[in-house]
Motif scaffolding. Structure first.
Motif, PDB file in Angstrom:
ATOM      1  N   VAL A 383       0.855  -1.186   0.000  1.00 32.16           N
ATOM      2  CA  VAL A 383       0.000   0.000   0.000  1.00 32.16           C
ATOM      3  C   VAL A 383       0.888   1.232   0.000  1.00 32.16           C
ATOM      4  CG1 VAL A 383      -1.747   1.311   1.267  1.00 32.16           C
ATOM      5  CG2 VAL A 383      -1.847  -1.200   1.222  1.00 32.16           C
ATOM      6  N   VAL A 384       0.596   2.185  -0.881  1.00 35.56           N
ATOM      7  CA  VAL A 384       1.300   3.462  -0.939  1.00 35.56           C
ATOM      8  C   VAL A 384       0.255   4.572  -0.902  1.00 35.56           C
ATOM      9  CG1 VAL A 384       2.809   4.963  -2.283  1.00 35.56           C
ATOM     10  CG2 VAL A 384       3.237   2.497  -2.228  1.00 35.56           C
ATOM     11  N   LEU A 390       2.578  -1.937  -5.873  1.00 36.82           N
ATOM     12  CA  LEU A 390       3.718  -2.829  -5.703  1.00 36.82           C
ATOM     13  C   LEU A 390       4.815  -2.073  -4.966  1.00 36.82           C
ATOM     14  CD1 LEU A 390       3.896  -4.670  -9.144  1.00 36.82           C
ATOM     15  CD2 LEU A 390       3.070  -5.557  -6.961  1.00 36.82           C
ATOM     16  N   VAL A 391       5.383  -2.706  -3.943  1.00 34.62           N
ATOM     17  CA  VAL A 391       6.428  -2.085  -3.139  1.00 34.62           C
ATOM     18  C   VAL A 391       7.642  -3.009  -3.114  1.00 34.62           C
ATOM     19  CG1 VAL A 391       4.772  -0.843  -1.714  1.00 34.62           C
ATOM     20  CG2 VAL A 391       5.551  -3.103  -0.994  1.00 34.62           C
ATOM     21  N   GLU A 392       8.750  -2.472  -2.650  1.00 34.32           N
ATOM     22  CA  GLU A 392       9.982  -3.247  -2.584  1.00 34.32           C
ATOM     23  C   GLU A 392       9.812  -4.471  -1.685  1.00 34.32           C
ATOM     24  OE1 GLU A 392      14.592  -2.726  -0.936  1.00 34.32           O
ATOM     25  OE2 GLU A 392      13.020  -1.307  -0.394  1.00 34.32           O
ATOM     26  N   ASN A 393      10.376  -5.593  -2.123  1.00 33.32           N
ATOM     27  CA  ASN A 393      10.357  -6.818  -1.325  1.00 33.32           C
ATOM     28  C   ASN A 393      11.790  -7.288  -1.117  1.00 33.32           C
ATOM     29  OD1 ASN A 393       9.819  -9.251  -0.041  1.00 33.32           O
ATOM     30  ND2 ASN A 393       9.443 -10.341  -1.967  1.00 33.32           N
TER      31      ASN A 393
END
Length: 667
Positions: A383-384, A390-393
Motif C-alpha cells: 500500500v502506498v 507494488l512495493v519493494e520486497n
C-alpha cells in the motif's frame, strides 16, 4: 629498531589557527546533549591575565571526530560538514584555546559527491571548518601511499600523522609523527598512528614502499620524546594519542581486551600519553580507563566529542580531563526522520557543499554504459498513500541483487591479487533500480548509496550454508526474510517448509557440491561482512581484508569495462519440497522460479532424469501469501519414478528463462 626521521613534525601557535571566521553559530533551541560516562559543561573562554602575566590554570577544549568518510552533505543522522563546522565555531567562541582533531578516515569510502571528485571537496571543507590535525586512517591509503603524500597531504591545511609508518628502504618514519599547539604557555601535543592491519586493508601494490609498525610502540616512543625535557626534539605538557584503531563494542571490557589490537594499545600505552582518541570501528564510546580518557565519536559526523582539559602551570600537571560525547541529531518524527539538530549549518561552509553537490550532479549525468533491460529489485503487493501498489520486497531474489554480487566478485579479482569464490549482496543495500538504456553515474550511485567497501574473508562450506540459513531472520525481526544476492557460480536449493536452520538442502559452486569442511574465499560489502542484518556468521570469518574499493566504484568500473550490462534471468535459488514418494510416483512442489517485476516469466518448468523429460507443468506467476518470502513462480510436479532411480539419482529442473537446478528423492 626503527629510526625517527628528522623534521617529522610541525608545531603551530594557535591564537588564530585558521584564517576563516570563528564566530559561533547558534544552537537549536531546546537541543539536548548526550554525555556518556563523563559530564561537563562547555568551557568558558579563559579570563585575560594581568598584563605581563600568564594564567596559572589554562583551559583547553579538544574537539574530536573520527571516520568522517567524506560525509560533507547532511543525510539521515549524518549532520554534514556545515553543521559540524558550526559546532566547532561554538566551542571556539566559548574558548579560543580549542583544537579540532580527528582519528583518521576523513576521506575514502565516501558518498558520491565526494567520491566522484577524488575527495577534494571533503579536504577543502575540513580545511574551512578548521581541522587542525588527524591521524591517518586506512582509507587515506586507498589510492596508495604516493597519493597520500603527493596529493592529499598538500591539499590539506591540517596535519596528517602516522608515527608507525616507516620507509621500507631506510627504516625511517615516513610521515609526520606529532603536531603541537601552544596556548598561554601550555603546549598540547598529538601523536598519530594507524592500525597495523593496514597491509590487509588496502591494495598491497599501493603501500609496497612502506612498512607498518606497532601503533602503541610508536606512540610510546614519540610520547617519551615529547616528555624528555629536550626542547630540540619537541616538547609537550599534554600528549594526546590519535589512533585509527578501535574497540569491537562500546563496552569498557572490549576496550581493555588484552587479546584485541585495541586492548593492546589501551593497556600498553605509557604514562606519558594522557588521552586516547580512537576510531576505525565506527562506534561511539566514552571511557575512563586507569584515569585516562579513551574515546571515539562514532562515524560520519553523527557525533563529536569535546574534552575539557585544565593544566596548572605552577604544578605542571593536568587538573581536569573530562570528555562529553554529543549527538548532532536531537529530535525525530514518526518515520525516524531528523527534525532538529544541535547546530544550524555554518553559512561560510554551505557554499562549499553546494558547489560540490552541483559538480557531482553534473558528473553524475555522465553516461558510463548501457543496460540492455531493466535491473530491478524484487517487489510485492503493498500500500502506498492508502492505495494498493507494488512495493519493494527484500525477501525476493532480484536481477539487481545478483548482478551486484557478480560485480563484486569481478571487482575483487580485477587487480589479480585476490581469488574469490563466492560473493553475497544484502537486499537492503539496493536503494534504486536501473532502467534500460543509457546508464549514468548517478543511476548507479543511487543503487548503492552507503559507500560501503568490498571485503574478503575465508569461510568454510558449513559457514556459507549457515549464512544462507540466516536469510530467515530471527523471531521478532522487522522483516522475516532477507534474500541475498549471490554470484553466478553459486546455486542452491531450499525447503521452505523445513524448520529454522534446516532449510538449505543443497549448495553448488560451479556445478560442484559445496564441501562443508573446505575453505572458500568470500566477498561482501563491509556492512554485510561485519554481520549486518543478522547475518552473524560473517563475524566468524578468517583472514578478513578490506579491499578499500567502494561498492559504487566497482559498479562504475564494471560498466565502463563491459559497456553493455544485461540481467541474468536464471534463478540462483530454487525451492524444492518433496511432498511424497509412494506407489512409484513422486510429487515435488517447486518455488522461486520467477522474478517479480518486468522480467520474463518462466511459463513452464521441466523435470528430467538422465536427459529424458519426465514432466513439464505450468508455473504460477502470481504473488504468494505471504509475499515477503521468495516463493513467486510455483509449480507442483507429479511424475513416475524411472526404473533404476536411487537415492543418489539427480533430477534436473529447467525453465525457458535459464534456471537450472536439481534435487534427489529419498528412495
Amino acid at each position: 629498531m626503527q629510526q625517527r626521521s628528522p623534521g617529522a613534525a610541525r608545531s603551530r601557535a594557535t591564537s588564530a589557527t585558521r584564517t576563516r571566521r570563528r564566530a559561533a553559530a547558534g544552537a537549536v533551541a531546546g537541543a539536548t546533549v548526550l554525555a556518556l560516562a563523563l559530564g561537563g559543561a562547555l568551557s568558558a573562554q579563559a579570563a585575560p591575565s594581568p598584563k605581563g602575566q600568564e594564567a596559572r590554570s589554562v583551559d583547553i577544549n579538544l574537539f574530536t571526530i573520527n571516520d568522517f568518510h567524506g560525509r560533507i552533505e547532511q543525510a539521515g543522522t549524518a549532520a554534514g560538514i556545515a553543521r559540524l563546522a558550526s559546532a566547532v565555531d561554538h566551542f571556539r567562541a566559548q574558548n579560543s584555546n580549542t583544537v579540532f582533531a580527528a582519528a583518521g578516515d576523513m576521506i575514502g569510502a565516501s558518498t558520491f559527491t565526494s567520491f566522484i571528485q577524488d575527495d577534494v571537496p571533503t579536504i577543502e571543507a575540513l580545511n574551512a571548518a578548521g581541522l587542525d590535525v588527524s591521524s591517518v586512517g586506512n582509507h587515506e591509503f586507498d589510492k596508495g601511499f604516493a597519493d597520500l603524500t603527493d596529493r592529499v597531504m598538500p591539499l590539506a591545511d591540517f596535519e596528517y600523522l602516522g608515527a608507525n609508518i616507516y620507509d621500507k628502504a631506510t627504516g625511517e618514519v615516513a610521515l609526520p609523527e606529532y603536531w603541537t599547539a601552544k596556548f598561554q604557555g601550555v603546549t598540547i601535543g598529538f601523536v598519530g598512528a594507524v592500525t597495523d592491519e593496514l597491509p590487509s586493508l588496502v591494495s598491497p601494490s599501493g603501500i609496497e614502499d612502506i612498512t607498518v609498525g606497532s601503533p602503541v610502540e610508536a606512540a610510546n616512543r614519540v610520547a617519551d620524546q615529547l616528555s624528555d625535557g629536550k626542547k630540540g626534539n619537541g616538547e609537550a605538557d599534554i600528549v594526546i594519542m590519535l589512533v585509527h584503531e578501535g574497540a569491537a563494542t562500546t563496552s569498557i571490557e572490549s576496550a581493555t581486551d588484552p587479546n584485541s589490537r585495541f586492548g593492546d594499545i589501551v593497556l600498553n600505552a605509557n604514562d606519558n600519553i594522557d588521552a586516547i582518541v580512537s576510531g576505525h570501528t565506527h562506534l561511539p564510546y566514552n571511557h575512563v580507563i586507569d584515569g585516562r580518557p579513551v574515546i571515539s565519536s562514532g562515524q560520519y559526523g553523527e557525533r563529536f566529542s569535546n574534552m575539557e582539559i585544565s593544566y596548572d602551570r605552577a604544578t605542571k600537571s593536568i587538573t581536569k580531563m573530562e570528555n562529553t560525547l554529543y549527538t548532532m541529531a536531537t529530535a525525530f518524527d514518526a518515520n525516524n526522520n531528523v527534525t532538529a539538530w544541535l547546530y544550524e549549518p555554518d553559512p561560510e561552509i554551505v557554499p562549499i557543499v553546494t558547489e560540490a553537490t552541483e559538480i557531482a550532479n553534473e558528473l553524475g549525468s555522465v553516461v558510463i554504459g548501457d543496460t540492455s533491460a531493466a535491473l530491478n529489485r524484487a517487489q510485492r503487493p503493498g500500500v502506498v498513500n492508502g492505495m494498493p501498489a507494488l512495493v519493494e520486497n527484500r525477501g525476493g531474489e532480484s536481477t539487481l541483487g545478483n548482478l551486484v554480487a557478480d560485480v563484486q566478485l569481478w571487482a575483487l579479482e580485477a587487480d589479480g591479487t585476490r581469488d574469490v569464490d563466492i560473493t553475497f549482496m544484502n537486499p537492503g543495500g539496493l536503494r534504486a533500480d536501473i532502467d534500460s538504456g543509457e546508464t549514468t553515474y548517478r543511476e548507479v550511485a543511487n543503487v548503492q548509496s552507503f559507500a560501503n567497501t568490498l571485503v574478503t574473508l575465508d569461510l568454510t562450506g558449513a559457514q556459507v550454508k549457515a549464512i544462507l540459513e540466516e536469510q530467515w531472520q530471527p523471531a521478532g525481526a522487522s522483516r522475516p526474510f532477507l534474500k541475498l544476492g549471490v554470484n553466478e557460480g553459486l546455486t542452491y536449493t531450499y525447503d521452505p517448509t523445513a524448520a529454522q536452520g534446516s532449510r538449505i538442502t543443497e549448495i553448488f559452486l560451479d556445478g560442484v557440491a559445496l564441501d562443508p569442511a573446505a575453505t572458500y574465499s568470500v566477498g561482501a560489502n563491509s556492512f554485510l561482512a561485519s554481520g549486518g542484518d543478522n547475518f552473524v556468521t560473517f563475524r566468524d570469518g578468517a583472514n578478513k581484508a578490506d579491499s578499500g574499493k567502494i561498492d559504487l566504484e566497482a559498479m562504475v568500473d564494471y560498466f565502463e569495462t563491459f559497456g553493455t550490462v544485461s540481467p541474468d534471468y536464471a534463478q540462483r535459488a530454487v525451492g524444492v519440497d518433496v511432498v511424497s514418494v509412494a506407489g512409484g510416483q513422486a510429487t515435488v512442489d517447486l518455488s522461486s522460479l520467477d522474478f517479480s517485476t518486468t522480467e520474463p516469466k518462466a511459463g513452464t518448468v521441466t523435470v528430467s532424469f538422465e536427459g529424458v523429460d519426465v514432466a513439464t507443468v505450468a508455473v504460477d506467476p502470481s504473488f504468494p501469501t505471504p509475499a515477503t518470502f521468495d516463493e513467486i513462480g510455483r509449480a507442483s510436479v507429479t511424475f513416475a519414478i524411472p526404473a533404476g532411480a536411487t537415492a543418489d539419482s539427480r533430477f534436473v529442473i529447467t525453465t525457458p528463462t535459464g534456471t537450472t537446478s536439481s534435487f534427489t528423492l529419498p528412495l
